[in-house]
Design an enzyme around this catalytic site. Structure first.
Site, mmCIF file in Angstrom:
data_model
loop_
_atom_site.group_PDB
_atom_site.id
_atom_site.type_symbol
_atom_site.label_atom_id
_atom_site.label_comp_id
_atom_site.label_asym_id
_atom_site.label_seq_id
_atom_site.Cartn_x
_atom_site.Cartn_y
_atom_site.Cartn_z
ATOM 1 N N ARG A 10 -81.883 -44.013 -10.785
ATOM 2 C CA ARG A 10 -82.750 -44.299 -9.645
ATOM 3 C C ARG A 10 -82.100 -45.379 -8.805
ATOM 4 O O ARG A 10 -81.657 -46.409 -9.327
ATOM 5 C CB ARG A 10 -84.131 -44.756 -10.132
ATOM 6 C CG ARG A 10 -85.055 -45.302 -9.053
ATOM 7 C CD ARG A 10 -85.542 -44.248 -8.109
ATOM 8 N NE ARG A 10 -86.371 -44.812 -7.037
ATOM 9 C CZ ARG A 10 -86.658 -44.180 -5.913
ATOM 10 N NH1 ARG A 10 -86.224 -42.943 -5.707
ATOM 11 N NH2 ARG A 10 -87.405 -44.741 -4.980
ATOM 12 N N CYS A 19 -93.393 -48.541 -2.677
ATOM 13 C CA CYS A 19 -92.195 -49.078 -3.319
ATOM 14 C C CYS A 19 -92.466 -49.602 -4.732
ATOM 15 O O CYS A 19 -91.706 -49.314 -5.669
ATOM 16 C CB CYS A 19 -91.575 -50.174 -2.462
ATOM 17 S SG CYS A 19 -91.031 -49.583 -0.841
ATOM 18 N N GLN A 28 -93.052 -46.743 -7.048
ATOM 19 C CA GLN A 28 -91.799 -46.046 -7.315
ATOM 20 C C GLN A 28 -90.955 -46.808 -8.335
ATOM 21 O O GLN A 28 -90.360 -46.208 -9.237
ATOM 22 C CB GLN A 28 -91.003 -45.869 -6.021
ATOM 23 C CG GLN A 28 -91.529 -44.786 -5.105
ATOM 24 C CD GLN A 28 -90.509 -44.365 -4.069
ATOM 25 O OE1 GLN A 28 -89.519 -45.050 -3.832
ATOM 26 N NE2 GLN A 28 -90.742 -43.240 -3.448
ATOM 27 N N ARG A 74 -85.543 -50.942 4.474
ATOM 28 C CA ARG A 74 -84.599 -49.874 4.837
ATOM 29 C C ARG A 74 -83.358 -50.442 5.519
ATOM 30 O O ARG A 74 -82.780 -49.817 6.415
ATOM 31 C CB ARG A 74 -85.257 -48.830 5.735
ATOM 32 C CG ARG A 74 -86.349 -48.014 5.077
ATOM 33 C CD ARG A 74 -86.715 -46.821 5.932
ATOM 34 N NE ARG A 74 -87.826 -46.076 5.352
ATOM 35 C CZ ARG A 74 -88.315 -44.966 5.875
ATOM 36 N NH1 ARG A 74 -87.804 -44.485 6.989
ATOM 37 N NH2 ARG A 74 -89.311 -44.345 5.297
ATOM 38 N N THR A 116 -93.418 -45.420 11.344
ATOM 39 C CA THR A 116 -92.284 -46.164 10.786
ATOM 40 C C THR A 116 -91.007 -45.940 11.590
ATOM 41 O O THR A 116 -90.282 -46.880 11.911
ATOM 42 C CB THR A 116 -92.039 -45.736 9.324
ATOM 43 O OG1 THR A 116 -93.266 -45.772 8.603
ATOM 44 C CG2 THR A 116 -91.034 -46.656 8.657
ATOM 45 N N ASP A 171 -83.237 -45.317 9.437
ATOM 46 C CA ASP A 171 -82.941 -45.878 8.117
ATOM 47 C C ASP A 171 -81.543 -46.478 8.171
ATOM 48 O O ASP A 171 -80.564 -45.768 8.398
ATOM 49 C CB ASP A 171 -83.019 -44.768 7.060
ATOM 50 C CG ASP A 171 -83.026 -45.295 5.635
ATOM 51 O OD1 ASP A 171 -82.506 -46.409 5.411
ATOM 52 O OD2 ASP A 171 -83.519 -44.590 4.738
ATOM 53 N N ARG A 203 -80.051 -48.085 5.675
ATOM 54 C CA ARG A 203 -79.468 -48.272 4.352
ATOM 55 C C ARG A 203 -78.166 -47.492 4.196
ATOM 56 O O ARG A 203 -77.965 -46.458 4.812
ATOM 57 C CB ARG A 203 -80.449 -47.840 3.264
ATOM 58 C CG ARG A 203 -81.646 -48.756 3.133
ATOM 59 C CD ARG A 203 -82.635 -48.218 2.133
ATOM 60 N NE ARG A 203 -83.216 -46.943 2.566
ATOM 61 C CZ ARG A 203 -84.106 -46.263 1.855
ATOM 62 N NH1 ARG A 203 -84.494 -46.721 0.679
ATOM 63 N NH2 ARG A 203 -84.606 -45.135 2.321
#
Length: 253
Positions: free
Chosen positions: A84, A102, A105, A129, A149, A161, A163
């Protein structure tokens, strides 16, 4: 996405503890277009309320941020390791915010990994992000006034995003992991890792039921960011050309 050949100078060692000595002088050309190079600085036991783990501390050369891997069981040299990738979320992980999923998760992933023979969770310092904590709060403010978002991030001058998983790719390679079963709903994670030379053998769905505060956030993830999330019992149908086998999410919550 532009990729570069992964680091080939990561000597195989027998134990997690040996990684610290191996990486003392490690300095490679790096992963990806930003030439990310990470080194292992410390390894320790980490008993948690979710299970027993080993925590591996990494440092990366691009921004000096510290990242960690939580390792359960023997992953060194193993194939098809359940994995993960979790991006830091102070408001969710630590403060229990209901605006996102989050914390759920993170907790579900740790519980699931600790119930398996082996597994690894990478905790990546990519708040909001990738836009940072201050900008995330600014994005929240815009969402309070009606933006979703994606619209909020774009209004602040960011991509949907920000990331990047070059760091994660090097971390997995540093652990000498042969291939992973990636616990995710985000096809971009799979594509990026594969682009950086990581073998993703399959995808394990990781869907968290929505609450009244994050339902729209999750719908936006699915509708505008391509996340493979099912709602109201409607399963995600494999897309044409989807390259990674999707495993049954047995026991997922």
């Amino acid at each position: 996405m532009t990729s570069t050949a992964p680091c080939s100078g990561l000597q195989r060692v027998a134990r997690l503890e040996d990684l610290v000595e191996r990486d003392k002088d490690h300095d490679c050309s790096g992963f990806g277009p930003d030439h990310i190079c990470v080194t292992v600085d410390a390894v320790a036991d980490l008993p948690t309320r979710f299970g027993r783990f080993r925590i591996v501390a990494f440092w990366n050369n691009r921004d000096g941020k510290e990242h960690v891997a939580l390792v359960h069981g023997d992953v060194m040299g193993a194939a098809e390791v359940p994995a993960r990738l979790h991006s830091e979320c102070l408001t969710g992980d630590a403060l229990g915010s209901l605006r996102c999923d989050c914390r759920d998760q993170l907790e579900v992933a740790l519980r699931r990994l600790s119930s398996m023979d082996r597994g690894v969770l990478l905790y990546l310092r990519q708040e909001g992000r990738g836009i940072g904590l201050r900008n995330k709060v600014r994005a929240y403010e815009l969402q309070d006034h009606g933006l979703d978002t994606v619209e909020a991030n774009r209004a602040l001058g960011f991509r949907d995003d920000e990331r990047d998983y070059q760091i994660a790719a090097h971390m997995l390679a540093s652990l000498n992991i042969e291939s992973i079963r990636l616990m995710t709903n985000n096809p971009d994670k799979i594509a990026q890792l594969q682009g950086y030379g990581i073998r993703v053998a399959s995808r394990i769905p990781h869907v968290i039921p929505p609450n009244e505060f994050n339902r729209q956030y999750l719908l936006t993830k699915a509708a505008r960011s391509g996340h493979q999330i099912s709602f109201d019992g409607k399963p995600h149908l494999p897309e044409q050309g989807e390259p990674v086998l999707v495993e049954e999410a047995a026991g997922a919550t």
